[in-house]
Structure formats: structure tokens, C-alpha cells
Design a protein around this motif. Structure first.
Motif, PDB file in Angstrom:
ATOM      1  N   LEU A 257      34.282  58.467   9.840  1.00  0.00           N
ATOM      2  CA  LEU A 257      32.933  58.081   9.405  1.00  0.00           C
ATOM      3  C   LEU A 257      32.043  59.303   9.190  1.00  0.00           C
ATOM      4  CD1 LEU A 257      32.268  54.930  11.611  1.00  0.00           C
ATOM      5  CD2 LEU A 257      32.180  55.025   9.113  1.00  0.00           C
ATOM      6  N   ALA A 258      32.194  60.305  10.060  1.00  0.00           N
ATOM      7  CA  ALA A 258      31.406  61.531   9.894  1.00  0.00           C
ATOM      8  C   ALA A 258      31.742  62.189   8.567  1.00  0.00           C
ATOM      9  CB  ALA A 258      31.667  62.489  11.049  1.00  0.00           C
ATOM     10  N   ASP A 259      33.030  62.171   8.205  1.00  0.00           N
ATOM     11  CA  ASP A 259      33.448  62.778   6.944  1.00  0.00           C
ATOM     12  C   ASP A 259      32.943  61.979   5.746  1.00  0.00           C
ATOM     13  OD1 ASP A 259      35.251  64.844   5.618  1.00  0.00           O
ATOM     14  OD2 ASP A 259      36.114  62.990   4.826  1.00  0.00           O
ATOM     15  N   VAL A 260      33.038  60.652   5.842  1.00  0.00           N
ATOM     16  CA  VAL A 260      32.603  59.788   4.733  1.00  0.00           C
ATOM     17  C   VAL A 260      31.088  59.858   4.534  1.00  0.00           C
ATOM     18  CG1 VAL A 260      32.380  57.381   3.986  1.00  0.00           C
ATOM     19  CG2 VAL A 260      34.549  58.196   4.921  1.00  0.00           C
ATOM     20  N   THR A 261      30.343  59.854   5.656  1.00  0.00           N
ATOM     21  CA  THR A 261      28.876  59.838   5.564  1.00  0.00           C
ATOM     22  C   THR A 261      28.265  61.224   5.437  1.00  0.00           C
ATOM     23  OG1 THR A 261      28.663  59.879   7.993  1.00  0.00           O
ATOM     24  CG2 THR A 261      28.738  57.726   6.923  1.00  0.00           C
ATOM     25  N   GLY A 262      29.076  62.267   5.645  1.00  0.00           N
ATOM     26  CA  GLY A 262      28.548  63.625   5.556  1.00  0.00           C
ATOM     27  C   GLY A 262      27.743  64.049   6.768  1.00  0.00           C
ATOM     28  N   GLN A 263      27.892  63.311   7.887  1.00  0.00           N
ATOM     29  CA  GLN A 263      27.174  63.657   9.105  1.00  0.00           C
ATOM     30  C   GLN A 263      27.958  64.673   9.933  1.00  0.00           C
ATOM     31  OE1 GLN A 263      25.877  59.064   9.857  1.00  0.00           O
ATOM     32  NE2 GLN A 263      25.491  60.464  11.538  1.00  0.00           N
ATOM     33  N   LYS A 264      27.226  65.505  10.664  1.00  0.00           N
ATOM     34  CA  LYS A 264      27.867  66.439  11.587  1.00  0.00           C
ATOM     35  C   LYS A 264      28.029  65.732  12.921  1.00  0.00           C
ATOM     36  CE  LYS A 264      27.558  71.083  13.532  1.00  0.00           C
ATOM     37  NZ  LYS A 264      26.752  72.323  13.646  1.00  0.00           N
ATOM     38  N   LEU A 265      29.261  65.685  13.403  1.00  0.00           N
ATOM     39  CA  LEU A 265      29.567  64.969  14.631  1.00  0.00           C
ATOM     40  C   LEU A 265      29.553  65.942  15.808  1.00  0.00           C
ATOM     41  CD1 LEU A 265      30.418  62.116  15.654  1.00  0.00           C
ATOM     42  CD2 LEU A 265      32.788  62.874  15.432  1.00  0.00           C
ATOM     43  N   SER A 266      28.613  65.768  16.722  1.00  0.00           N
ATOM     44  CA  SER A 266      28.499  66.664  17.869  1.00  0.00           C
ATOM     45  C   SER A 266      29.196  66.069  19.092  1.00  0.00           C
ATOM     46  CB  SER A 266      27.029  66.917  18.205  1.00  0.00           C
ATOM     47  OG  SER A 266      26.424  65.733  18.718  1.00  0.00           O
ATOM     48  N   THR A 267      29.398  66.906  20.100  1.00  0.00           N
ATOM     49  CA  THR A 267      29.991  66.434  21.352  1.00  0.00           C
ATOM     50  C   THR A 267      29.121  65.367  22.001  1.00  0.00           C
ATOM     51  OG1 THR A 267      31.023  68.597  21.700  1.00  0.00           O
ATOM     52  CG2 THR A 267      30.838  67.152  23.620  1.00  0.00           C
ATOM     53  N   GLU A 268      27.797  65.547  21.934  1.00  0.00           N
ATOM     54  CA  GLU A 268      26.878  64.563  22.514  1.00  0.00           C
ATOM     55  C   GLU A 268      26.971  63.230  21.798  1.00  0.00           C
ATOM     56  OE1 GLU A 268      25.030  64.757  25.298  1.00  0.00           O
ATOM     57  OE2 GLU A 268      26.101  66.649  25.584  1.00  0.00           O
ATOM     58  N   ASP A 269      27.153  63.271  20.464  1.00  0.00           N
ATOM     59  CA  ASP A 269      27.332  62.031  19.702  1.00  0.00           C
ATOM     60  C   ASP A 269      28.551  61.260  20.219  1.00  0.00           C
ATOM     61  OD1 ASP A 269      25.172  62.442  18.012  1.00  0.00           O
ATOM     62  OD2 ASP A 269      26.365  63.590  16.575  1.00  0.00           O
ATOM     63  N   MET A 270      29.645  61.991  20.432  1.00  0.00           N
ATOM     64  CA  MET A 270      30.871  61.346  20.878  1.00  0.00           C
ATOM     65  C   MET A 270      30.721  60.781  22.289  1.00  0.00           C
ATOM     66  SD  MET A 270      33.652  63.973  19.253  1.00  0.00           S
ATOM     67  CE  MET A 270      35.072  63.003  19.693  1.00  0.00           C
ATOM     68  N   LYS A 271      30.014  61.501  23.154  1.00  0.00           N
ATOM     69  CA  LYS A 271      29.763  60.985  24.504  1.00  0.00           C
ATOM     70  C   LYS A 271      29.031  59.660  24.440  1.00  0.00           C
ATOM     71  CE  LYS A 271      29.399  65.487  26.854  1.00  0.00           C
ATOM     72  NZ  LYS A 271      28.476  66.412  27.563  1.00  0.00           N
ATOM     73  N   ARG A 272      27.969  59.614  23.605  1.00  0.00           N
ATOM     74  CA  ARG A 272      27.205  58.370  23.480  1.00  0.00           C
ATOM     75  C   ARG A 272      28.057  57.247  22.895  1.00  0.00           C
ATOM     76  NH1 ARG A 272      22.698  62.011  22.356  1.00  0.00           N
ATOM     77  NH2 ARG A 272      23.370  62.122  20.185  1.00  0.00           N
ATOM     78  N   GLY A 273      28.932  57.609  21.944  1.00  0.00           N
ATOM     79  CA  GLY A 273      29.812  56.610  21.342  1.00  0.00           C
ATOM     80  C   GLY A 273      30.757  55.996  22.360  1.00  0.00           C
ATOM     81  N   TYR A 274      31.385  56.849  23.171  1.00  0.00           N
ATOM     82  CA  TYR A 274      32.302  56.338  24.201  1.00  0.00           C
ATOM     83  C   TYR A 274      31.560  55.493  25.234  1.00  0.00           C
ATOM     84  CZ  TYR A 274      35.492  59.955  22.389  1.00  0.00           C
ATOM     85  OH  TYR A 274      36.283  60.736  21.587  1.00  0.00           O
ATOM     86  N   ARG A 275      30.376  55.965  25.649  1.00  0.00           N
ATOM     87  CA  ARG A 275      29.613  55.216  26.660  1.00  0.00           C
ATOM     88  C   ARG A 275      29.238  53.828  26.149  1.00  0.00           C
ATOM     89  NH1 ARG A 275      26.153  59.999  27.249  1.00  0.00           N
ATOM     90  NH2 ARG A 275      27.103  61.423  28.753  1.00  0.00           N
ATOM     91  N   SER A 276      28.901  53.747  24.862  1.00  0.00           N
ATOM     92  CA  SER A 276      28.568  52.441  24.282  1.00  0.00           C
ATOM     93  C   SER A 276      29.742  51.485  24.375  1.00  0.00           C
ATOM     94  CB  SER A 276      28.147  52.603  22.811  1.00  0.00           C
ATOM     95  OG  SER A 276      26.968  53.356  22.697  1.00  0.00           O
ATOM     96  N   GLU A 277      30.942  51.990  24.093  1.00  0.00           N
ATOM     97  CA  GLU A 277      32.133  51.155  24.177  1.00  0.00           C
ATOM     98  C   GLU A 277      32.407  50.753  25.631  1.00  0.00           C
ATOM     99  OE1 GLU A 277      35.463  52.764  22.103  1.00  0.00           O
ATOM    100  OE2 GLU A 277      34.357  53.071  20.237  1.00  0.00           O
TER     101      GLU A 277
END
Length: 432
Positions: A257-277
Motif C-alpha cells: 500500500l505504501a508503494d501504491v499510494t506513494g507514502q513513506k512507511l515509517s517504523t512508527e506507522d508499522m507499530k501503530r498498524g500492528y497495535r490496531s490489529e
């Protein structure tokens, strides 16, 4: 005012497209587990409705960025098939309460290891993530073909000319719209294909409306509807293995999704993503549904539609909440034939795989990187097509090795470490 109304209508339609893309894959999980545990018709209706409702809650948790949760990318969450076998085994061998206890334990585990797991991102350079995204798409192609044939490969009707007609006509409609369509019409090509394919199925007499008439009008979420969670170590261990599997798959989806949307994916983004799940899984255990993870199916929609904003997915989450509370409306979506969904999946999943190939095209094609790609993708696809290869191994091991995504991911990471350890060392030095 008129422009606002048009914007709402467009976002609603785009949200419906996201919902339909994941709907069949998600409701398959409660149908499989409820069937294996001999749920009654009333229990099954509640399970499916609450699963849909919790998908909406889980998606909202991932969309809204807070200090601790929310990756804030156009994602839809649903129950992953990786949890089906473990939950069936726990439910049949220990009881329903232990099943929900395992779900809550898995959610807590995901939240606790979100930080350390996100810090492993250095082990996912483009050669690894490109291979992983390619696998996400291509390992789902057999799912698309199974649906295209009618859904149940053991059924006598599997692969009948009518099913093939519905599936390939749906795929053709989507392709034609993407070639000659313009503007918003092109952006909702998946939805148009599914709707026209379903209309053709109705004309051919392949759609029954009994499920709609039998469904209730309203259903209220009830905590611990089937029982209070209970905890047992082997059940928890099995669920933790499945949770790790899903976290690896979610990592690939985040990068895609980061590649498709052109967003920069940070470590903090991934932490929040995992916590949401993780939080979504805890809520799933409380409301006696399932753990929830990011659905890879929706990456293809973002790629095809070109719509990279969050608003349509917010509408999709709202629709999920609505359908979960009103089972009769939710039952309408179940009218879509599996073969029609299979035709749409064929295009969507192929696009995800193509996105991975696009990422790999930017990687230096030296012998080391080619080995990483070849072995990881080859093993991932091999396991997907022949999961019985590990049938004599322990069930817990089969949970891991029977998933092509996980096998391919592990192999890609390990081979990259062995073959490209020098570049990894340089990257670590740069981060420090």
C-alpha cells in the motif's frame, strides 16, 4: 451543496467497492468455523452479522491515526484464513471458551510485540518486499480460480459452463472498463463488474433469495454471547503462531500500500498498524468473533481505481457496521455468486502480483538478488499449490509451513541476510 452530494455519492460507491472485494473472503471464515463447530442457524446468523460489524470496528481502528494505533492507509480489515484451522481445532478439542481465550491472548501478544516486530523493517529491503508483494498476489490466484469455478472444488457443479461464463464475463467487463473507461466509471470497474455479473447470474436463474427473507432485521452486539473466554497454554501457543503468520502477511500489505499510494512507511506507522490489529483481536475475543488483520485483496482495488484517499474506506467501514447491525441487508451481499467474485478476484490479485514485479524491476538484477527472488517466490507458490506436502508434520508446524506467504517471507529474509549481509550492515550503520 450539489458538489458535496456528488462527493458523498462517489465516496459511498467507492466504499461499497472495497466492501464487496473483501466480503466473501471474510464471511467465509465464520461459515467454515461455525460449520465445523456445528453452530445452529440462529448462532450462525449472529456469528456472521457480528463478524461483519467487527470488521467495521477493526477497519476504523486502522484508519484513524492516534498516538498508539492506526496506520492511516486505505486498508480494510477482516478475519484471515490462517486462523481457521487453529480455531476449529481449539473449538472441537477444548471448547468454545478456550477458542475466544486464545483470540484475546493473540491480541495482547500482537500489541506487546508490535514495537520489536516493527524494528525488523531493515530486514525488508526492496528485493524482499517486492518478492513478498508478488507472492501476496500470486498465492491468492488459486483462491480466485476456486471461486471462479463455483467456490467448492469438491462439488459436482464446480467448473460448470455457467460458472465459467459468469466468472470470465465479470473479469472481461472489468478489463474492458479499465481499457476504455474514463474518470469515475473506470475507478469503480470492480464494482460494475460484480454488479453486472450478478445481474447475469439472476437472469440465468443462479441466484436464490431465501437467505434474505430468513435473515433478521436487527441484531445487537452482545459481549461473550457464546461464552466467557477460558485460557489454556497449548491453545494460546497455537494462536500465537497464527498471529505471527498474519503479522508477516500484514507487513507485506503495508509495504504494498505504501508503494501504491506513494507514502513513506515509517517504523512508527508499522507499530501503530500492528497495535490496531492486536486491539481488534482483543475486541473480537470479547464479542466472540475472530482476530482481524489487514486484507490484501483491497490493495488491488487501490491500484486499479487510483483512489488513494482514506474517505472511501471510512464509508466502507460505516457500511460494514450498518450491515452487521441489520443482517437482512447484509444477506443481500451474500447473493453474489462465488464465480462472479472469482472473476473479479482474478484481476485484483493479478494486479497485486504485478505491483510486486514492478517493485522488483527497480532492484539490481545481480545473481544474489535473483536467487532471493527465485527461491522465495518458488517456495511460496509451491507450498500454496501443494499444502499436503507437510501433512505428516505436527499441526502447529503445518500452521506455519502450510502458508506460502510465510514460507516465502522467511526464505526471502534469510537468503537476503546470507547473500546481501554487507549491504544490510551498511544500512544498520546509517540508521545508527
Amino acid at each position: 451543496m450539489e458538489n458535496t452530494d456528488k462527493s458523498i455519492t462517489k465516496n459511498l460507491i467507492l466504499g461499497l467497492q472495497h466492501l464487496l472485494a473483501m466480503y466473501s473472503g471474510d464471511i467465509l471464515v465464520p461459515l467454515l468455523i461455525g460449520g465445523a463447530l456445528n453452530f445452529s442457524a440462529k448462532q450462525m446468523t449472529y456469528l456472521v452479522s457480528m463478524d461483519i460489524f467487527m470488521c467495521g470496528i477493526a477497519t476504523l481502528l486502522q484508519l484513524k491515526r492516534t498516538r498508539w494505533t492506526g496506520i492511516a492507509m486505505p486498508v480494510v480489515l477482516g478475519c484471515a484464513v490462517e486462523y481457521v484451522a487453529p480455531l476449529q481445532n481449539i473449538g472441537n478439542n477444548f471448547g468454545w471458551g478456550y477458542m475466544y481465550g486464545g483470540i484475546i491472548a493473540a491480541g495482547i501478544f500482537i500489541m506487546l510485540i508490535a514495537g520489536p516486530f516493527a524494528n525488523l523493517r531493515r530486514f525488508f529491503p526492496p528485493v524482499v518486499t517486492g518478492s513478498l508483494i508478488t507472492l501476496i498476489g500470486f498465492t491468492l490466484i488459486p483462491v480466485a480460480f476456486q471461486n471462479l469455478g463455483g467456490g467448492d472444488a469438491s462439488a459436482k457443479s464446480f467448473g460448470t459452463p455457467v460458472n465459467l461464463l459468469l466468472g470470465f464475463v465479470t473479469a472481461l467487463i472489468i478489463i474492458v472498463i479499465n481499457i476504455w473507461g474514463r474518470g469515475f466509471f473506470k475507478q469503480v470497474s470492480i464494482l460494475v463488474g460484480i454488479l453486472l455479473g450478478t445481474l447475469l447470474a439472476i437472469v440465468l436463474g443462479k441466484v436464490g433469495f431465501a437467505s434474505v427473507s430468513e435473515a433478521n432485521w436487527f441484531q445487537v452486539p452482545v459481549p461473550f454471547y457464546f461464552g466467557v473466554p477460558k485460557f489454556e497454554w497449548s491453545s494460546i501457543a497455537t494462536m500465537l503462531l497464527a498471529a505471527l503468520t498474519c503479522m508477516i502477511e500484514s507487513t507485506g500489505v503495508y509495504y504494498a500500500l505504501a508503494d501504491v499510494t506513494g507514502q513513506k512507511l515509517s517504523t512508527e506507522d508499522m507499530k501503530r498498524g500492528y497495535r490496531s490489529e492486536g486491539l481488534a483481536a482483543i475486541l473480537g475475543g470479547i464479542f466472540n468473533t475472530f482476530p482481524y488483520s489487514t486484507f490484501s485483496q483491497n490493495v488491488g482495488i487501490v491500484q486499479l481505481s487510483g483512489i488513494k484517499k482514506l474517505r472511501p474506506v471510512y464509508y466502507s467501514a460505516g457500511l460494514l457496521l450498518f450491515l452487521g447491525l441489520i443482517p437482512k441487508f447484509g444477506a443481500i451481499a451474500t447473493l453474489i455468486p462465488s464465480s462472479v467474485l472469482g472473476g473479479a478476484m482474478l484481476v485484483m490479485f493479478g494486479m497485486v502480483g504485478a505491483q510486486g514485479i514492478k517493485m522488483l524491476s527497480a532492484v539490481e538484477m545481480n545473481n544474489k538478488n535473483l536467487l532471493v527472488m527465485a527461491v522465495s517466490i518458488g517456495l511460496g507458490l509451491g507450498v500454496t499449490t501443494q499444502p499436503a506436502l507437510f501433512q505428516f508434520l505436527p499441526a502447529q508446524v503445518q500452521t506455519i509451513l502450510g502458508n506460502g506467504m510465510v514460507v516465502g517471507s522467511f526464505v526471502a529474509v534469510i537468503l537476503n541476510l546470507l547473500l546481501n549481509h554487507t549491504s544490510l550492515k551498511d544500512q544498520v550503520e546509517e540508521e545508527n
